[in-house]
Design a protein around this motif. Structure first.
Motif, PDB file in Angstrom:
ATOM      1  N   LEU A  44       0.848  -1.182   0.000  1.00  0.00           N
ATOM      2  CA  LEU A  44       0.000   0.000   0.000  1.00  0.00           C
ATOM      3  C   LEU A  44       0.887   1.236   0.000  1.00  0.00           C
ATOM      4  CD1 LEU A  44      -2.760  -1.079   2.553  1.00  0.00           C
ATOM      5  CD2 LEU A  44      -2.802  -1.176   0.056  1.00  0.00           C
ATOM      6  N   GLN A  45       0.866   1.963  -1.095  1.00  0.00           N
ATOM      7  CA  GLN A  45       1.673   3.161  -1.316  1.00  0.00           C
ATOM      8  C   GLN A  45       3.158   2.812  -1.364  1.00  0.00           C
ATOM      9  OE1 GLN A  45       0.609   6.667   0.858  1.00  0.00           O
ATOM     10  NE2 GLN A  45      -1.563   6.259   0.734  1.00  0.00           N
ATOM     11  N   ALA A  46       3.842   2.687  -0.224  1.00  0.00           N
ATOM     12  CA  ALA A  46       5.267   2.360  -0.261  1.00  0.00           C
ATOM     13  C   ALA A  46       5.732   1.874   1.099  1.00  0.00           C
ATOM     14  CB  ALA A  46       6.093   3.576  -0.689  1.00  0.00           C
ATOM     15  N   SER A  47       6.770   1.047   1.096  1.00  0.00           N
ATOM     16  CA  SER A  47       7.435   0.658   2.337  1.00  0.00           C
ATOM     17  C   SER A  47       8.912   1.007   2.209  1.00  0.00           C
ATOM     18  CB  SER A  47       7.251  -0.839   2.612  1.00  0.00           C
ATOM     19  OG  SER A  47       7.821  -1.606   1.575  1.00  0.00           O
ATOM     20  N   PHE A  48       9.574   1.134   3.326  1.00  0.00           N
ATOM     21  CA  PHE A  48      10.933   1.666   3.366  1.00  0.00           C
ATOM     22  C   PHE A  48      11.842   0.734   4.162  1.00  0.00           C
ATOM     23  CE2 PHE A  48      14.229   4.750   3.545  1.00  0.00           C
ATOM     24  CZ  PHE A  48      14.699   4.804   4.854  1.00  0.00           C
ATOM     25  N   LEU A  49      12.943   0.303   3.556  1.00  0.00           N
ATOM     26  CA  LEU A  49      13.926  -0.516   4.237  1.00  0.00           C
ATOM     27  C   LEU A  49      15.311   0.012   3.909  1.00  0.00           C
ATOM     28  CD1 LEU A  49      11.577  -2.646   2.919  1.00  0.00           C
ATOM     29  CD2 LEU A  49      12.691  -4.117   4.596  1.00  0.00           C
ATOM     30  N   GLN A  50      16.286  -0.319   4.760  1.00  0.00           N
ATOM     31  CA  GLN A  50      17.650   0.134   4.536  1.00  0.00           C
ATOM     32  C   GLN A  50      18.625  -1.032   4.547  1.00  0.00           C
ATOM     33  OE1 GLN A  50      19.009   3.752   6.651  1.00  0.00           O
ATOM     34  NE2 GLN A  50      17.029   3.661   7.675  1.00  0.00           N
ATOM     35  N   ARG A  51      19.703  -0.875   3.785  1.00  0.00           N
ATOM     36  CA  ARG A  51      20.803  -1.829   3.861  1.00  0.00           C
ATOM     37  C   ARG A  51      22.099  -1.093   3.570  1.00  0.00           C
ATOM     38  NH1 ARG A  51      20.885  -8.102   2.133  1.00  0.00           N
ATOM     39  NH2 ARG A  51      23.071  -8.516   2.609  1.00  0.00           N
ATOM     40  N   THR A  52      23.105  -1.338   4.380  1.00  0.00           N
ATOM     41  CA  THR A  52      24.398  -0.703   4.210  1.00  0.00           C
ATOM     42  C   THR A  52      25.399  -1.717   3.712  1.00  0.00           C
ATOM     43  OG1 THR A  52      23.942   0.880   5.974  1.00  0.00           O
ATOM     44  CG2 THR A  52      26.242   0.574   5.367  1.00  0.00           C
ATOM     45  N   LEU A  53      26.094  -1.375   2.628  1.00  0.00           N
ATOM     46  CA  LEU A  53      27.087  -2.260   2.035  1.00  0.00           C
ATOM     47  C   LEU A  53      28.465  -1.630   2.143  1.00  0.00           C
ATOM     48  CD1 LEU A  53      24.362  -2.344   0.116  1.00  0.00           C
ATOM     49  CD2 LEU A  53      25.718  -3.976  -1.156  1.00  0.00           C
ATOM     50  N   ASN A  54      29.450  -2.415   2.556  1.00  0.00           N
ATOM     51  CA  ASN A  54      30.834  -1.998   2.515  1.00  0.00           C
ATOM     52  C   ASN A  54      31.461  -2.628   1.283  1.00  0.00           C
ATOM     53  OD1 ASN A  54      30.646  -0.618   4.971  1.00  0.00           O
ATOM     54  ND2 ASN A  54      30.986  -2.496   6.127  1.00  0.00           N
ATOM     55  N   ILE A  55      31.805  -1.799   0.311  1.00  0.00           N
ATOM     56  CA  ILE A  55      32.368  -2.280  -0.952  1.00  0.00           C
ATOM     57  C   ILE A  55      33.780  -1.732  -1.064  1.00  0.00           C
ATOM     58  CG2 ILE A  55      32.109  -2.363  -3.456  1.00  0.00           C
ATOM     59  CD1 ILE A  55      29.133  -1.800  -3.079  1.00  0.00           C
ATOM     60  N   GLY A  56      34.766  -2.600  -0.781  1.00  0.00           N
ATOM     61  CA  GLY A  56      36.138  -2.132  -0.756  1.00  0.00           C
ATOM     62  C   GLY A  56      36.277  -1.075   0.326  1.00  0.00           C
ATOM     63  N   LYS A  58      34.807   1.750   0.382  1.00  0.00           N
ATOM     64  CA  LYS A  58      33.641   2.627   0.392  1.00  0.00           C
ATOM     65  C   LYS A  58      32.441   1.964   1.049  1.00  0.00           C
ATOM     66  CE  LYS A  58      35.103   5.189  -3.690  1.00  0.00           C
ATOM     67  NZ  LYS A  58      34.738   5.687  -5.037  1.00  0.00           N
ATOM     68  N   ARG A  59      31.628   2.782   1.662  1.00  0.00           N
ATOM     69  CA  ARG A  59      30.402   2.311   2.305  1.00  0.00           C
ATOM     70  C   ARG A  59      29.226   3.073   1.717  1.00  0.00           C
ATOM     71  NH1 ARG A  59      30.260   2.160   8.697  1.00  0.00           N
ATOM     72  NH2 ARG A  59      31.525   0.340   8.200  1.00  0.00           N
ATOM     73  N   ILE A  60      28.181   2.340   1.352  1.00  0.00           N
ATOM     74  CA  ILE A  60      26.994   2.976   0.791  1.00  0.00           C
ATOM     75  C   ILE A  60      25.768   2.495   1.552  1.00  0.00           C
ATOM     76  CG2 ILE A  60      26.859   1.199  -1.018  1.00  0.00           C
ATOM     77  CD1 ILE A  60      25.527   3.343  -2.810  1.00  0.00           C
ATOM     78  N   GLN A  61      24.953   3.432   1.953  1.00  0.00           N
ATOM     79  CA  GLN A  61      23.708   3.130   2.655  1.00  0.00           C
ATOM     80  C   GLN A  61      22.558   3.273   1.666  1.00  0.00           C
ATOM     81  OE1 GLN A  61      21.499   5.872   5.510  1.00  0.00           O
ATOM     82  NE2 GLN A  61      22.513   4.483   6.943  1.00  0.00           N
ATOM     83  N   LEU A  62      21.895   2.158   1.400  1.00  0.00           N
ATOM     84  CA  LEU A  62      20.764   2.158   0.477  1.00  0.00           C
ATOM     85  C   LEU A  62      19.466   2.383   1.251  1.00  0.00           C
ATOM     86  CD1 LEU A  62      21.605  -0.945  -1.761  1.00  0.00           C
ATOM     87  CD2 LEU A  62      22.178   1.461  -2.176  1.00  0.00           C
ATOM     88  N   ALA A  63      18.733   3.394   0.859  1.00  0.00           N
ATOM     89  CA  ALA A  63      17.378   3.611   1.368  1.00  0.00           C
ATOM     90  C   ALA A  63      16.447   3.081   0.280  1.00  0.00           C
ATOM     91  CB  ALA A  63      17.127   5.091   1.634  1.00  0.00           C
ATOM     92  N   ILE A  64      15.876   1.901   0.493  1.00  0.00           N
ATOM     93  CA  ILE A  64      15.142   1.179  -0.538  1.00  0.00           C
ATOM     94  C   ILE A  64      13.642   1.398  -0.357  1.00  0.00           C
ATOM     95  CG2 ILE A  64      14.761  -1.073  -1.613  1.00  0.00           C
ATOM     96  CD1 ILE A  64      17.389  -1.988  -0.245  1.00  0.00           C
ATOM     97  N   TRP A  65      13.024   1.942  -1.416  1.00  0.00           N
ATOM     98  CA  TRP A  65      11.587   2.216  -1.405  1.00  0.00           C
ATOM     99  C   TRP A  65      10.871   1.223  -2.310  1.00  0.00           C
ATOM    100  CZ3 TRP A  65       9.075   5.621   1.663  1.00  0.00           C
ATOM    101  CH2 TRP A  65       9.885   6.518   2.387  1.00  0.00           C
ATOM    102  N   ASP A  66      10.001   0.436  -1.704  1.00  0.00           N
ATOM    103  CA  ASP A  66       9.192  -0.549  -2.427  1.00  0.00           C
ATOM    104  C   ASP A  66       7.834   0.081  -2.685  1.00  0.00           C
ATOM    105  OD1 ASP A  66       7.807  -2.758  -3.367  1.00  0.00           O
ATOM    106  OD2 ASP A  66       7.603  -3.667  -1.372  1.00  0.00           O
ATOM    107  N   THR A  67       7.567   0.438  -3.938  1.00  0.00           N
ATOM    108  CA  THR A  67       6.341   1.170  -4.255  1.00  0.00           C
ATOM    109  C   THR A  67       5.219   0.244  -4.699  1.00  0.00           C
ATOM    110  OG1 THR A  67       6.964   1.525  -6.564  1.00  0.00           O
ATOM    111  CG2 THR A  67       7.702   3.160  -4.969  1.00  0.00           C
TER     112      THR A  67
END
Length: 221
Positions: A44-56, A58-67
């Motif tokens: 319904l509308q959207a849900s929000f989850l996060q996952r942080t990846l360490n790649i070499g 660098k670190r990237i935090q993904l804010a994932i929106w499931d629409t």
């Protein structure tokens, strides 16, 4: 060998787009929580989850929106994918209409966001290969024509999911798109209901992951 020092965390907003019942929620839940539910529950509308990846280094935090993919929610799409650095457009390999409509999502995405976004087109449900109606070669050709990469996945069998998000994350980092920080994540997070935010720390130099829930509990998976 000593690990390379981290260079700070960059943030990227990623949206999942596509018609209803193509498996968007199943993909993101498999990726973040490593679980699969055979029962289809419409987002319904959207849900929000996060996952942080360490790649070499660098670190990237993904804010994932499931629409939501239902027709009545299409008008809300631009609200969620504006300011996104990455997009995953999903279709069902057994439903050619979902692939046709995925092309419409791409057109609208490009119209709103432009070219400054990393895009993956995903053919989901390869566990139902015998019922395939969308040729992989056709989907790959289309993806190349719009500057996207193509992945084949099965959320049920956990195939292609890790590779999909890792590739997207690397492309966001390499392109410098993650320097454009999402502007409205806190506002969106306040608006979502019925789903908790999940944070996973994923370090490719270490064998384990830690799943941290918003209630403060954690477990090693």
């Amino acid at each position: 060998m000593a690990s390379q020092p981290r260079t700070g965390t960059v943030k990227a907003k990623v949206v999942l787009l596509g018609e209803g019942a193509v498996g968007k929620t199943s993909i993101v839940l498999r990726y973040v929580e490593n679980r699969f539910n055979d029962r289809h529950d419409s987002t319904l509308q959207a849900s929000f989850l996060q996952r942080t990846l360490n790649i070499g280094p660098k670190r990237i935090q993904l804010a994932i929106w499931d629409t939501a993919g239902q027709e009545r929610f299409h008008a809300l799409g631009p609200i969620y994918y504006r300011d996104a650095q990455g997009a995953i457009v999903v279709y069902d390999i057994t439903d050619v209409d979902s692939f046709t409509k995925a092309k419409n999502w791409i057109k609208e995405l490009r119209r709103i966001v432009g070219e400054d976004i990393a895009v993956c087109i995903v053919g989901n449900k390869i566990d139902l290969e015998k019922n395939r109606t969308v040729l992989t070669t056709e989907a790959e050709s289309y993806a190349a024509s719009v500057g996207a990469t193509h992945f084949s996945t099965s959320a049920k069998q956990n195939k292609g999911i890790q590779e999909l998000f890792l590739d997207l994350s690397k492309r966001i980092i390499d392109s410098g798109l993650s320097a454009q920080q999402p502007k409205n994540d806190k506002l969106f997070a306040a608006q979502t209901t019925g789903r908790r935010s999940i944070i996973v720390e994923d370090d490719f130099s270490q064998p384990a992951e830690t799943l941290v829930s918003t209630d403060g509990g954690s477990k090693c998976c």
